[in-house]
Design a protein around this motif. Structure first.
Motif, mmCIF file in Angstrom:
data_model
loop_
_atom_site.group_PDB
_atom_site.id
_atom_site.type_symbol
_atom_site.label_atom_id
_atom_site.label_comp_id
_atom_site.label_asym_id
_atom_site.label_seq_id
_atom_site.Cartn_x
_atom_site.Cartn_y
_atom_site.Cartn_z
ATOM 1 N N ASN A 12 -1.300 -7.172 6.989
ATOM 2 C CA ASN A 12 0.120 -6.765 6.132
ATOM 3 C C ASN A 12 0.286 -5.681 5.374
ATOM 4 O O ASN A 12 1.420 -4.925 5.571
ATOM 5 N N THR A 13 -0.891 -5.177 4.798
ATOM 6 C CA THR A 13 -0.571 -4.253 3.592
ATOM 7 C C THR A 13 -0.707 -2.942 4.542
ATOM 8 O O THR A 13 0.126 -1.954 4.312
ATOM 9 N N LEU A 14 -1.337 -2.806 5.764
ATOM 10 C CA LEU A 14 -1.364 -1.697 6.656
ATOM 11 C C LEU A 14 -0.003 -1.397 6.932
ATOM 12 O O LEU A 14 0.525 -0.332 7.318
ATOM 13 N N TRP A 15 0.605 -2.376 7.510
ATOM 14 C CA TRP A 15 2.146 -2.478 8.239
ATOM 15 C C TRP A 15 3.091 -1.764 6.812
ATOM 16 O O TRP A 15 3.910 -0.902 7.154
ATOM 17 N N CYS A 16 2.904 -2.307 5.704
ATOM 18 C CA CYS A 16 3.443 -1.946 4.680
ATOM 19 C C CYS A 16 3.248 -0.500 4.387
ATOM 20 O O CYS A 16 4.378 0.465 3.685
ATOM 21 N N LEU A 17 2.055 -0.311 4.422
ATOM 22 C CA LEU A 17 1.813 1.280 4.222
ATOM 23 C C LEU A 17 2.205 2.275 5.051
ATOM 24 O O LEU A 17 2.768 3.212 5.040
ATOM 25 N N LEU A 18 2.389 1.715 6.462
ATOM 26 C CA LEU A 18 3.028 2.742 7.432
ATOM 27 C C LEU A 18 4.548 2.844 6.989
ATOM 28 O O LEU A 18 4.878 4.124 7.198
ATOM 29 N N GLY A 19 5.080 1.812 6.964
ATOM 30 C CA GLY A 19 6.488 1.964 6.338
ATOM 31 C C GLY A 19 6.726 3.114 5.231
ATOM 32 O O GLY A 19 7.618 3.812 5.051
ATOM 33 N N CYS A 20 5.918 2.731 3.939
ATOM 34 C CA CYS A 20 6.078 3.361 2.789
ATOM 35 C C CYS A 20 5.870 4.727 2.952
ATOM 36 O O CYS A 20 6.582 5.733 2.659
ATOM 37 N N SER A 21 4.712 4.941 3.826
ATOM 38 C CA SER A 21 4.340 6.459 3.986
ATOM 39 C C SER A 21 5.340 7.221 4.835
ATOM 40 O O SER A 21 5.502 8.402 4.488
ATOM 41 N N LEU A 22 5.991 6.454 5.886
ATOM 42 C CA LEU A 22 7.005 7.293 6.689
ATOM 43 C C LEU A 22 8.287 8.033 5.589
ATOM 44 O O LEU A 22 8.508 9.259 5.515
ATOM 45 N N GLY A 23 8.543 7.115 4.835
ATOM 46 C CA GLY A 23 9.649 7.236 3.850
ATOM 47 C C GLY A 23 9.214 8.194 2.754
ATOM 48 O O GLY A 23 9.938 9.363 2.399
ATOM 49 N N ASP A 24 8.293 7.969 2.254
ATOM 50 C CA ASP A 24 7.483 8.670 1.052
ATOM 51 C C ASP A 24 7.305 10.353 1.365
ATOM 52 O O ASP A 24 7.668 11.448 1.134
ATOM 53 N N PHE A 25 6.439 10.349 2.633
ATOM 54 C CA PHE A 25 5.771 11.456 3.003
ATOM 55 C C PHE A 25 6.898 12.450 3.717
ATOM 56 O O PHE A 25 6.980 13.530 3.464
ATOM 57 N N GLY A 26 7.995 11.608 4.498
ATOM 58 C CA GLY A 26 9.070 12.463 4.985
ATOM 59 C C GLY A 26 9.692 13.100 3.830
ATOM 60 O O GLY A 26 10.361 14.200 3.960
#
Length: 182
Positions: A39-53
């Motif tokens: 679950n944390t990895l899925w959350c990390l993917l979503g957060c990273s896309l928005g944050d890094f973008g």
């Protein structure tokens, strides 16, 4: 107000519940750690896309925003993309409204902690809102590890509705029985 001999007061009941999460056995369920890690990895993917973008956009464009403003906007975008991703994943199992509500409830605090950790690591390593080959791995590690214990706790303690069917499965039986014995 005391109930009977004073041992069954609401305060004593609350203390018993609170102490349940302090015992070693609560934190030793391998299956729950695996599920909360996923679950944390899925959350990390979503957060990273928005944050890094967001950080990358401001890294390649000319602007007048300072580091705090950029990181704040990156955190907001990271949370929004994570909610969107989790909603899209959950909509396969439930209505879109319920999927959105579940995504919001299950991980808002987790996402905020993740975002804050990632941006603080970026600030400590680079000194500004800027993505580098050195900072990104450390940002991802911090973003994963920071909310992981909370996600485990929430999955184990509250048995959130998005995990109810998984917790009913036989592989979680041993973990549930150990907790219920305490």
């Amino acid at each position: 107000m005391l109930h009977g001999n004073g041992e069954n007061t609401p305060e004593k009941g609350a203390e018993k519940i609170k102490n349940k999460y302090l015992i070693f056995e609560f934190w030793t369920c391998l299956n729950t750690w695996k599920r909360s890690s996923k679950n944390t990895l899925w959350c990390l993917l979503g957060c990273s896309l928005g944050d890094f973008g967001t950080i990358y956009y401001f890294q390649i464009t000319d602007h007048t925003y300072n580091t705090v403003q950029i990181m704040s906007l990156a955190m907001v975008n990271g949370v929004l993309t994570s909610i969107l991703l989790e909603t899209l994943i959950l909509v396969k199992q439930m209505t879109i409204r319920l999927a959105l509500m579940t995504a919001l409830k299950m991980s808002f605090l987790s996402m905020l902690a993740m975002e804050l950790a990632m941006n603080l690591v970026d600030l400590l390593i680079v000194g500004e809102a800027k993505l580098t080959i050195v900072s990104i791995p450390f940002m991802l590690i911090a973003g994963f590890l920071t909310p992981l214990p909370y996600n485990y706790y929430r999955l184990k303690a509250y048995r959130s509705e998005e995990h109810t069917s998984e917790l009913q499965s036989p592989m979680y039986l041993v973990c549930r029985l150990l907790l219920e014995k305490k």
